[in-house]
Design a protein around this motif. Structure first.
Motif, PDB file in Angstrom:
ATOM      1  N   TRP A  59      -9.477  64.884 133.434  1.00 21.89           N
ATOM      2  CA  TRP A  59      -9.571  63.366 133.441  1.00 21.89           C
ATOM      3  C   TRP A  59      -9.432  62.954 134.845  1.00 21.89           C
ATOM      4  N   CYS A  60      -8.742  63.693 135.934  1.00 25.15           N
ATOM      5  CA  CYS A  60      -8.786  63.389 136.993  1.00 25.15           C
ATOM      6  C   CYS A  60     -10.312  63.445 137.705  1.00 25.15           C
ATOM      7  N   PHE A  61     -11.015  64.308 137.539  1.00 26.99           N
ATOM      8  CA  PHE A  61     -12.205  64.826 138.045  1.00 26.99           C
ATOM      9  C   PHE A  61     -13.088  63.501 137.629  1.00 26.99           C
ATOM     10  N   ILE A  62     -13.021  63.080 136.333  1.00 25.75           N
ATOM     11  CA  ILE A  62     -13.836  62.053 135.734  1.00 25.75           C
ATOM     12  C   ILE A  62     -13.243  60.698 136.438  1.00 25.75           C
ATOM     13  N   GLY A  63     -11.943  60.596 136.565  1.00 26.99           N
ATOM     14  CA  GLY A  63     -11.439  59.346 137.154  1.00 26.99           C
ATOM     15  C   GLY A  63     -11.701  59.021 138.515  1.00 26.99           C
ATOM     16  N   GLY A 122       1.535  61.013 133.199  1.00 28.80           N
ATOM     17  CA  GLY A 122       0.067  61.253 132.784  1.00 28.80           C
ATOM     18  C   GLY A 122      -0.795  61.022 134.195  1.00 28.80           C
ATOM     19  N   VAL A 123      -1.852  61.702 134.278  1.00 30.45           N
ATOM     20  CA  VAL A 123      -2.753  61.455 135.398  1.00 30.45           C
ATOM     21  C   VAL A 123      -4.193  61.546 135.018  1.00 30.45           C
ATOM     22  N   PRO A 124      -5.119  60.742 135.642  1.00 35.98           N
ATOM     23  CA  PRO A 124      -4.862  60.161 136.863  1.00 35.98           C
ATOM     24  C   PRO A 124      -3.787  59.101 136.783  1.00 35.98           C
ATOM     25  N   TYR A 144       0.034  66.142 142.348  1.00 40.42           N
ATOM     26  CA  TYR A 144       0.714  66.000 141.056  1.00 40.42           C
ATOM     27  C   TYR A 144       0.557  67.294 140.532  1.00 40.42           C
ATOM     28  N   PHE A 145       1.410  68.226 139.748  1.00 37.94           N
ATOM     29  CA  PHE A 145       1.294  69.245 139.313  1.00 37.94           C
ATOM     30  C   PHE A 145       1.232  69.238 137.673  1.00 37.94           C
TER      31      PHE A 145
END
Length: 232
Positions: free
Chosen positions: A23-27, A187-189, A50-51
């Protein structure tokens, strides 16, 4: 200046995320689309570590072992993976989930992003690592893969190899990742806009764009409200 004028000072966008978080890739892509919707608003995007899986060992682990530990079995992840891969495809991204063999620890990836930031290439470094992981299914536990990725964005390969072999900035990255969790980010991103508002998750470009515009237009009021609410 009226409140409808855009401020000359950039709106800071602090992006808290991990390289292996789909979701970080998409975000990240959706944020880029959001910024394109509001080209007149100056922004400064800053990336923070963030880990997502701090328990993955430094040398990484087999992807199936990782999925079993986190989801119970690789099969249990398949329905989730399908939805995420479809969301990625909608953004023009490829999540080659069926081809992944290794799950990395991302400490060294975050070190590379930090070092690339010194030459103004943090965003490019983050994107390169995400493309390697999600699309090219490269092994981010392989130091030479990391060195090549660093060289691709303009860092010196020999110097990067030497720094990766050392403990340079390990404590700094770990402290930054821990401080995000201590600040309540689970929760990330997470996008922190103007230091005053947080948007969590890979929200739509339109939602992000509107939030950025709200902060750009009303930042002084947000800050005043926060100061008034703060304990003396």
């Amino acid at each position: 200046m009226s409140h409808t004028d855009q401020p000359l000072t950039p709106v800071t966008i602090d992006v808290v995320s991990d390289v292996v978080c789909p979701w970080c890739f998409i975000g990240k892509r959706r944020l880029e689309k959001a910024l394109a919707l509001k080209p007149d608003i100056p922004v400064e995007v800053r990336f923070h570590p963030y880990f997502l899986n701090p328990w993955v060992p430094r040398e990484g682990m087999a992807r199936d072992e990782y999925l079993t530990t986190k989801f119970g079995s690789p099969e249990r992840y398949k329905s989730v993976a399908g939805r995420v891969a479809a969301a990625a495809a909608e953004e023009g991204l490829t999540y080659a989930v069926d081809k992944m063999k290794r799950q990395p620890n991302t400490l060294d990836c975050h070190r590379l992003i930090l070092w690339a930031g010194a030459i103004g290439k943090a965003a490019e470094m983050k994107q390169r690592l995400m493309d390697l992981y999600f699309t090219e299914v490269a092994d981010l536990t392989d130091r030479e893969v990391l060195v090549k990725a660093a060289a691709d964005v303009g860092l010196d390969a020999a110097k990067t190899r030497e720094m990766l072999a050392s403990d340079t900035d390990v404590a700094r990255v770990e402290a930054a990742a821990n401080s995000a969790k201590e600040a309540g980010i689970d929760g990330v991103p997470t996008f922190i806009l103007g230091g005053v508002a947080a948007v969590t998750g890979a929200q739509s470009p339109e939602l992000l764009a509107n939030a950025i515009e709200q902060i750009a237009t009303n930042r002084d009021q947000f800050l005043a409200r926060q100061r008034a609410a703060a304990p003396a």
